[in-house]
Enzyme design. Structure first.
Site, PDB file in Angstrom:
ATOM      1  CE  LYS A  90     -46.082  -6.875  23.556  1.00 57.25           C
ATOM      2  NZ  LYS A  90     -44.995  -5.992  23.864  1.00 57.25           N
ATOM      3  N   GLY A 119     -42.018  -1.772  17.462  1.00 56.91           N
ATOM      4  CA  GLY A 119     -42.083  -0.364  17.870  1.00 56.91           C
ATOM      5  C   GLY A 119     -42.387   0.549  16.704  1.00 56.91           C
ATOM      6  CG  ASP A 186     -42.577  -9.137  23.578  1.00 58.06           C
ATOM      7  OD1 ASP A 186     -43.512  -8.441  24.014  1.00 58.06           O
ATOM      8  OD2 ASP A 186     -41.787  -8.747  22.691  1.00 58.06           O
ATOM      9  CE  LYS A 190     -43.086  -7.102  20.394  1.00 53.25           C
ATOM     10  NZ  LYS A 190     -41.867  -6.666  21.080  1.00 53.25           N
ATOM     11  N   GLY A 287     -39.724   1.229  23.998  1.00 49.54           N
ATOM     12  CA  GLY A 287     -39.603   2.559  24.610  1.00 49.54           C
ATOM     13  C   GLY A 287     -40.879   3.366  24.392  1.00 49.54           C
TER      14      GLY A 287
HETATM   15  N1  HSE Z   1     -40.829  -5.336  25.835  1.00 54.11           N
HETATM   16  C1  HSE Z   1     -40.894  -5.155  24.421  1.00 54.11           C
HETATM   17  C2  HSE Z   1     -39.482  -5.322  23.868  1.00 54.11           C
HETATM   18  C3  HSE Z   1     -41.419  -3.768  24.099  1.00 54.11           C
HETATM   19  O1  HSE Z   1     -38.525  -5.464  24.638  1.00 54.11           O
HETATM   20  O2  HSE Z   1     -39.318  -5.335  22.661  1.00 54.11           O
HETATM   21  C4  HSE Z   1     -42.345  -3.649  22.941  1.00 54.11           C
HETATM   22  O3  HSE Z   1     -43.147  -4.720  22.637  1.00 54.11           O
END
Ligand code: HSE
Length: 407
Positions: A90, A119, A186, A190, A287
């Site tokens: 990402k 995911g 994060d 996304k 995961g």
């Molecule tokens: N660390 C990320 C989360 C995993 O907690 O969603 C996948 O990008």
């Protein structure tokens, strides 16, 4: 015996290892579907493998290293050499997506990235293919499993933020360094990718405003429960007056909202469009085995053409001051005129109070309210003024509310 389809694997961490295991398990079925037998022809890690050698001996590259460098260079070289690429990265796509998709178009190869967002939830494919004909107005997403797990644990078990984060790390949901999970970056990466696909507009991660969950306390959640609200880290991408706003922040949801019941490490994305009303997709968002399953799905798709990379067909202006409803929590002295003064400052900026509760008395008095949607800059102006009032015992806390009830 089916001909071999050779996969060069870059990165062998949690997802890379799970991908190799899954590929071995599913090899026969994939050969039956595609007529080709997939095999890992080379693995590159920090301590083993040579990139040029792996590239020369493969039909497709799977990039699971993460990060920008050297992933960008390897992906560009693989594309230039005519290899399809599957990535879960990402960061890479939210920084360099336009360059990489452009290169893939130029060289006539596929660049697939289902595992980069949510995911195993097939949201990329749905936006690129199934909903390609819909004019999308808005996307709401819970796209970080770590923070959703933490908030769910704080709400259901009343445990502290620190304990819930430690559990998320132990269970393998968080990144090696969880900073970008909990500070919202994060999720911002996304949302940049989702917004890019949904609105045909290049979106760089630096154009996404984001806030994390580090300052959320268990008592915010308790008070909110009295107001019928549950807390999530929500990503939003929406069309506003012909422009595009993309942001990530904690937000309260009423219980009827489709994302309100998404708990633990699950992710979910709600897509709204006039023609289709609303579609919600949910499932495991983090995961190793789950993410590996999305990667393998992309590999199989690349083995059976065709697929596409996103085109730029428009470029909406990106805005960051948008309307939102808010929850406002204030620790105050319990005396006449306090509520009136707060309400006057809110009113002066055009904020209208939707509901209010007082908790505790005397030294422990707290005012908790929800205000109707207004421009965020005006609300924060009012909060700054409220913050300087002498009857406040600590700075006011404000969290956005997604002010919609779905039926
Ligand atoms: N660390 C990320 C989360 C995993 O907690 O969603 C996948 O990008």
């Amino acid at each position: 015996m089916a001909e071999a389809f050779r996969i060069g694997l870059l990165g062998h961490g949690t997802v890379g290892g799970a991908f190799e295991t899954l590929l071995t398990e599913r090899c026969e079925q994939i050969a039956a579907i595609t007529g080709l037998r997939p095999e890992i022809s080379g693995v590159l890690t920090r301590s083993r493998g040579d990139f040029e050698e792996i590239l020369g001996g493969c039909d497709l590259i799977v990039e699971l290293m993460g990060g920008l460098d050297p992933a960008r260079d390897y992906v560009l070289r693989a594309i230039a050499a005519g290899r399809h690429v599957v990535t879960a990265n990402k960061q890479l796509l939210s920084h360099h997506g336009e360059e990489l998709w452009g290169a893939a178009r130029e060289h006539g190869v596929q660049l697939r990235f289902e595992a980069s967002v949510a995911g195993v939830v097939p949201v990329i494919r749905v936006l690129q293919e199934s909903l390609a004909g819909a004019r999308i107005d808005r996307i709401h997403g819970i796209v970080n499993g770590t923070t959703n797990y933490i908030l769910s644990e704080m709400a259901s078990r009343g445990c502290s933020y620190a304990d819930a984060l430690a559990d998320a790390q132990r269970l393998g949901y968080a990144e090696a360094d969880p900073t970008e999970d909990v500070n919202g970056r994060d999720a911002a990466a996304k949302m940049a990718i989702l917004a890019r696909l949904a609105f045909d507009t290049p979106v760089h991660i630096d154009q996404v405003t984001y806030e994390g969950i580090e300052l959320i306390t268990a008592d915010d959640m308790q008070y909110a429960e009295d107001l019928g609200l549950g807390l999530k880290l929500i990503g939003t991408a929406e069309r506003i007056d012909g422009k595009l706003a993309v942001r990530v922040h904690p937000a309260f949801l009423y219980s009827g909202h489709p994302l309100a019941s998404v708990h633990g490490p699950f992710n979910a994305v709600t897509v709204e469009s006039e023609a289709i009303t609303e579609i919600t997709m949910s499932g495991p968002g983090a995961g190793g085995p789950q993410t590996a399953s999305a990667v393998l799905g992309d590999v199989i798709s690349a083995m059976i053409p065709p697929a596409s990379t996103p085109e730029t067909t428009q470029a909406l202006q990106i805005v960051d001051d948008v309307e939102s409803a808010f929850y406002l929590h204030m620790e105050v002295e319990d005396r006449p005129g306090v509520l009136a003064e707060v309400a006057a400052l809110l009113g002066a900026e055009g904020a209208s109070i939707k509901s209010v509760v007082q908790q505790g008395l005397g030294e422990r008095a707290r005012l908790v309210m929800v205000v109707h949607p207004l421009l965020e800059s005006r609300f924060f102006e009012a909060v700054a003024r409220i913050g300087s009032l002498d009857f406040l015992r600590s700075p006011p806390r404000a969290i956005r509310v997604i002010d919609e009830e779905f039926v």
